[in-house]
Design an enzyme around this catalytic site. Structure first.
Site, PDB file in Angstrom:
ATOM      1  N   SER A   1      43.924  36.634  42.097  1.00 28.72           N
ATOM      2  CA  SER A   1      44.110  35.416  41.298  1.00 28.72           C
ATOM      3  C   SER A   1      42.810  34.603  41.267  1.00 28.72           C
ATOM      4  O   SER A   1      41.783  35.120  40.867  1.00 28.72           O
ATOM      5  CB  SER A   1      45.287  34.619  41.862  1.00 28.72           C
ATOM      6  OG  SER A   1      45.754  33.665  40.944  1.00 28.72           O
TER       7      SER A   1
ATOM      8  N   ASP B   1      50.295  38.132  38.263  1.00 22.73           N
ATOM      9  CA  ASP B   1      49.470  37.661  39.373  1.00 22.73           C
ATOM     10  C   ASP B   1      49.533  38.615  40.573  1.00 22.73           C
ATOM     11  O   ASP B   1      50.609  38.975  41.038  1.00 22.73           O
ATOM     12  CB  ASP B   1      49.967  36.272  39.790  1.00 22.73           C
ATOM     13  CG  ASP B   1      48.972  35.523  40.657  1.00 22.73           C
ATOM     14  OD1 ASP B   1      48.549  36.094  41.685  1.00 22.73           O
ATOM     15  OD2 ASP B   1      48.613  34.389  40.307  1.00 22.73           O
TER      16      ASP B   1
END
Length: 294
Positions: A38, A183
């Site tokens: 991320s 993610d």
């Protein structure tokens, strides 16, 4: 001194990692290999492309983060339209603006695809929710019949940063079958295991920067309704894999930066709060280096 670096997810809280980098650079540390999830994947990619911490901060300071919140156009009233888009598109925002910004910044340093970087210089974590597996980019791209050398780094970062239900998942087709990626923090928010494996002698120290308290300092969650229950479930899922790994390894190679006071999606963050995060990263890294034995 040469080291490998691992950077955790944390969304907008990633400003704290820039403060950590400022201290590490001043002490003469150089990253040979980097990896992240991320927000940490963005920091890792910028390092791999040759950016220094002061350049990263300037880029982010000059960028209006709200521009990354690119909603799809709809004729339906906004409140209803948002829920419909969330239902059908699986995210409130497209994520295209973020990817374009990343591509532009990396291209400025001659990095477009993974083929522009040395082998294993950069590795990015994302989650394939279609097949339910953790994916390491670019290593796992051949499983989807994709040549890693031709895959855009900016696309990989967007995949790693696609916070579920916030940004739309990234879709990639393999033999006509669509696979959705979100993610990387869903399955591994802090992939220290990439550089610190059992029974494998390390060539150089692997240093991790994690946007959280250490294992003993994690605050107890207050759960009193369905919304807080969902948030607690997501946080538990996000950190459980890495916490179990770290608990049986040494914490001595991890810089913990407690950022629980900042929301992951606080894109409207003021300049003062950005600077305070950078300073927090600096302070925690200075404290860490005073006792780090490598």
């Amino acid at each position: 001194m040469d080291i490998d670096g691992v950077f955790s997810g944390g969304g907008i809280k990633g400003f704290a990692m820039i403060g950590a980098l400022q201290v590490l650079e001043a002490r003469g540390f150089r990253f040979v290999r980097v990896a992240g999830t991320s927000a940490g994947s963005i920091i890792a990619a910028f390092i791999a492309a040759g950016y220094r911490s002061d350049e990263m901060y300037q880029m982010l300071e000059e960028t209006d983060m709200l521009n990354f919140l690119d909603e799809r156009k709809t004729l339906i009233p906004s409140s209803v339209g948002k829920w419909l888009l969330l239902y059908w598109r699986l995210g409130l925002y497209k994520g295209d603006s973020l990817e374009k910004w990343l591509y532009k910044k990396l291209e400025a340093r001659g990095v477009r695809t993974f083929g522009d970087l040395p082998h294993q210089k950069l590795r990015v974590i994302t989650s394939d929710v279609t097949s339910g597996r953790l994916v390491i980019l670019p290593d796992d791209l051949p499983k989807y019949n994709i040549d890693p050398r031709t895959f855009p780094v900016a696309k990989a970062l967007r995949m790693s940063c696609s916070i579920p239900y916030f940004f739309e998942p990234v879709k990639i087709k393999n033999k006509g079958v669509p696979f959705l990626f979100v993610d990387g923090g869903v399955l591994s928010n802090f992939p220290l295991w990439l550089f610190d494996k059992d029974n494998v002698q390390k060539v150089r120290p692997a240093l991790g920067i994690r946007l959280s308290s250490n294992l003993e300092g994690v605050p107890v969650k207050t759960i009193n309704n369905a919304i807080t229950m969902f948030g607690a479930l997501f946080e538990t899922m996000k950190d459980a894999h890495d916490a179990r790994y770290i608990s049986r390894r040494h914490e001595k190679n991890i810089i913990f930066i407690p950022t629980q006071h900042v929301m992951t999606t606080e894109f409207e963050m003021t300049e003062d709060r950005k600077k305070s995060l950078v300073e927090l990263g600096r302070i925690r890294t200075e404290m860490f280096l005073r006792k780090w034995c490598y």
